[in-house]
Design a protein around this motif. Structure first.
Motif, PDB file in Angstrom:
ATOM      1  N   PHE B   2      -8.232 -53.038-125.898  1.00  0.00           N
ATOM      2  CA  PHE B   2      -9.720 -52.933-124.967  1.00  0.00           C
ATOM      3  C   PHE B   2     -11.230 -52.859-126.019  1.00  0.00           C
ATOM      4  O   PHE B   2     -12.484 -53.389-125.769  1.00  0.00           O
ATOM      5  N   SER B   7      -9.430 -60.992-125.211  1.00  0.00           N
ATOM      6  CA  SER B   7      -8.640 -59.675-123.842  1.00  0.00           C
ATOM      7  C   SER B   7      -9.858 -59.010-122.816  1.00  0.00           C
ATOM      8  O   SER B   7      -9.572 -59.284-122.148  1.00  0.00           O
ATOM      9  N   ILE B   8     -10.714 -59.198-123.190  1.00  0.00           N
ATOM     10  CA  ILE B   8     -12.058 -58.095-122.332  1.00  0.00           C
ATOM     11  C   ILE B   8     -12.781 -59.637-121.987  1.00  0.00           C
ATOM     12  O   ILE B   8     -12.866 -59.271-120.291  1.00  0.00           O
ATOM     13  N   LEU B  11     -10.094 -60.111-118.666  1.00  0.00           N
ATOM     14  CA  LEU B  11     -10.022 -58.921-118.482  1.00  0.00           C
ATOM     15  C   LEU B  11     -11.126 -59.049-116.309  1.00  0.00           C
ATOM     16  O   LEU B  11     -11.207 -58.095-115.493  1.00  0.00           O
ATOM     17  N   LEU B  14     -10.589 -62.130-114.075  1.00  0.00           N
ATOM     18  CA  LEU B  14      -9.040 -61.602-113.606  1.00  0.00           C
ATOM     19  C   LEU B  14     -10.271 -60.373-111.720  1.00  0.00           C
ATOM     20  O   LEU B  14      -9.615 -61.037-111.078  1.00  0.00           O
ATOM     21  N   GLY B  15     -10.549 -59.038-113.065  1.00  0.00           N
ATOM     22  CA  GLY B  15     -11.976 -58.301-112.809  1.00  0.00           C
ATOM     23  C   GLY B  15     -12.280 -59.140-111.080  1.00  0.00           C
ATOM     24  O   GLY B  15     -12.446 -58.548-110.013  1.00  0.00           O
ATOM     25  N   VAL B 194       1.750 -59.872-118.162  1.00  0.00           N
ATOM     26  CA  VAL B 194       0.528 -61.078-118.007  1.00  0.00           C
ATOM     27  C   VAL B 194       1.470 -62.903-117.735  1.00  0.00           C
ATOM     28  O   VAL B 194       1.120 -63.497-117.064  1.00  0.00           O
ATOM     29  N   ILE B 257      -5.843 -62.747-121.528  1.00  0.00           N
ATOM     30  CA  ILE B 257      -4.721 -61.612-121.871  1.00  0.00           C
ATOM     31  C   ILE B 257      -4.084 -61.090-122.697  1.00  0.00           C
ATOM     32  O   ILE B 257      -3.985 -60.448-123.462  1.00  0.00           O
TER      33      ILE B 257
END
Lengths: 327, 292
Positions: B2, B7-8, B11, B14-15, B194, B257
């Motif tokens: 994280f 990856s942030i 994410l 995706l969020g 994933v 991710i």
């Protein structure tokens, strides 16, 4: 030797499993399209062809499942895959044979091109890591996430309909008949360029990323440092020391990709109306032409198996470690 | 993972999609199939943000509602496939002898079966497949790769000292697997999850585009199916460009991710760029000093 035997056993087992799945697939289908078809076309189907169809689709109600299974194997060994409903009852094997060269030719060239280009690019990006070449990583990621059919449609919209550089569909012009002439070959090339380019563009990213990541891992190995310390030329270090080791996993994915040529480009053939194996499978599905579907699935699976076998052989030839025993 | 920039980013994207799916009722200005016959094939405007279809349906609303189908099927297929992959892969790596071998042979068979033709053949057997059935079909064709990777990882873990010690202590098998091994497999499991979600999203939209999945299941592929069927190419770009971009963006987010996870597992990938840059800086400094 022991390893070889184990691999051989694995391939025989997988081939057996694939053929058996193919035997059970139509038996799980709802309804009975074959009897319905036979009834509708009574008299038009010769008794032998009807018998073959019954064996393939499990309509021999008089026989036990084991007996049906045995008959099915006998048919396969004699090369009889049944008759295709949607192609005027032509033998399925012939129908598939007429579509196979188009797929293998077009996608085969595109796959080889994409592999060579992508691996070379990945080698360079991996070597010059941290440089400007790293831009390629997000770009390649994006392209590998784009759904292929969408990219194909956009390519048609821009280059075929918009700019008119390439024809939009089919393998050759409407009026021409296939023959061995300069004009026909020219037409085939003109029709094949755009689909081939989109296939290359869609698959390039995966090759670049795979090779880059392997290069980065390999470049940290001591033998690369030693090669540099010995004062070998940069070209020799990159290609003879680093890339040569990094390319091994790429080669096994390449063999897998070769296997998926026949079945994996169904979407390309749909978008470009290209008369290959994938288009044939789609048309067969829409027409509920079960013998053709079954035959195609078998051919596609067996190609993947053969490609896997080739990958194993190539791997054993290139990497002595796999020959030494348990891996 | 994280703290990784890649990856942030993934994410966050995706969020945003998850938010769009959850709040589709609130965000979308129209119903997905609401027809407005006074505005057919309209380019984007203030009322219709992404234009309209040949029946006057609002394309932005279709995309917002379609996100639900895509995410739901993608996640369900991912969870199902990962479950199968963990069970088969870890057992294949742990069990000795023919049991492990036959499980590994099973996953190899599924690895060889061509996914899209199999999906088409299976999906075409049903007149109205449910979302769960579609996810299951996608999962059946997608679990094998994860199982293979997990098997290899389990085999290498099995001979490590801490597992040997646990065995020597007489810990039961289920405890060795769940307490000693699984935590060490988390990264591999996450990365294969994933990967399957990405494959499921692409598979779902492709099947919907081909027309194998009924049009009642609204997702981004269905939008493209209708666009293709009604001659949207190449003129009505607002009909087909956004849906395709949405698929690509979601796919890119998922790969970001998985890069983050890969770099977490393989530190060489993480620091490759930085180390190369610092080495180059060092070399420059040395060459500056050397003339003396």
């Amino acid at each position: 030797m022991r390893l070889l035997l184990r691999r051989a056993a694995f391939y025989l087992f997988t081939a057996w499993a694939a053929i058996t799945i193919n035997f059970f697939l139509p038996r799980m289908l709802k309804g009975d399209p074959v009897s319905a078809y036979l009834q509708k076309n009574q008299g038009k189907v010769s008794p032998e062809a009807a018998d073959a169809l019954r064996t393939l689709f499990g309509l021999d109600t008089g026989k036990s499942l084991a007996g049906q299974y045995l008959d099915y194997w006998k048919l396969l060994f004699s090369g009889d895959l049944g008759r295709s409903f949607s192609h005027g009852l032509a033998p399925v094997a012939d129908v598939i044979a007429s579509a196979l060269p188009w797929t293998v030719g077009l996608v085969g060239i595109a796959t080889v091109l994409s592999f060579v280009l992508g691996t070379t690019l990945g080698t360079l990006v991996g070597w010059f890591r941290g440089g400007r070449g790293d831009v390629i990583v997000p770009v390649a990621t994006f392209f590998s996430a784009v759904p292929y059919f969408w990219m194909g449609l956009i390519a048609i919209a821009v280059f075929a309909t918009g700019l008119g550089w390439f024809p939009a569909s089919h393998a050759y012009g409407k009026g021409t008949t296939p023959e061995f002439s300069a004009q026909f070959i020219g037409e085939v090339i003109a029709h094949g360029t755009l689909p081939a380019l989109t296939v290359v563009l869609a698959s390039l990213g995966g090759w670049v990323l795979g090779m880059r990541n392997m290069m980065i891992t390999v470049l940290d190995e001591d033998y690369v440092t030693v090669a540099q310390a010995k004062g070998l030329s940069r070209r020799r270090v990159v290609f003879a020391y680093a890339a040569r080791n990094a390319v091994l996993p790429q080669l096994s994915s390449f063999a897998l990709a070769l296997g998926f040529i026949v079945g994996g480009t169904l979407v390309m053939e749909l978008v470009f109306s290209y008369p290959g194996v994938g288009k044939l499978l789609l048309d067969a599905t829409n027409a509920k032409d079960y013998p053709l579907m079954q035959g195609l699935f078998l051919v596609i699976t067996l190609t993947v198996l053969v490609a896997n076998l080739l990958a194993d052989v190539a791997y054993a030839a290139l990497d002595p470690r796999t020959r030494q025993g348990e891996v | 993972m994280f703290t990784n920039r890649k990856s942030i980013t993934g994410l966050v994207i995706l969020g945003l999609f998850a938010l769009l799916a959850a709040l589709a009722d609130v965000i979308a200005p129209f119903g997905p199939l609401e027809k407005d016959y006074t505005a057919l094939k309209q380019p984007p405007s203030a009322t219709h943000w992404l234009g309209t279809t040949h029946l006057g349906e609002d394309i932005f609303s279709q995309i917002a509602y379609g996100t639900r189908g895509v995410l739901l099927v993608g996640l369900t297929a991912g969870v199902l496939a990962t479950l199968v992959a963990v069970i088969v892969g870890v057992s294949a790596g742990f069990l000795p002898g023919w049991r492990g071998e036959s499980l590994s042979a099973l996953s190899n068979v599924f690895l060889v079966l061509p996914a899209i033709p199999l999906m088409i053949i299976v999906a075409s057997q049903y007149d109205d497949p449910s979302l769960f059935l579609i996810s299951a079909v996608l999962a059946i064709t997608g679990w094998a790769w994860g199982a293979r990777v997990l098997r290899a990882q389990t085999m290498s873990l099995r001979s490590r000292d801490f597992v040997q010690a646990a065995r020597a202590n007489g810990e039961p098998l289920w405890r060795i697997i769940t307490v000693e091994m699984l935590p060490n497999l988390t990264a591999v499991i996450a990365s294969s999850f994933v990967g399957t979600v990405t494959a499921a999203v692409l598979g779902l939209t492709t099947l919907a585009f081909i027309g194998v999945i009924p049009i009642t299941n609204l997702n981004w592929g269905t939008i493209l199916y209708w666009a293709q069927q009604n001659g949207a190419f190449p003129e009505f770009w607002w009909w087909y460009v956004p849906a395709g971009l949405a698929i690509a963006l979601l796919g890119a987010a998922l790969s970001l991710i998985s890069f983050g996870i890969d770099e977490y597992v393989n530190p060489r990938l993480r620091s490759a760029g930085e180390r190369a840059r610092s080495r180059r800086r060092l070399q420059k400094k040395r060459t500056k000093r050397s003339p003396v």
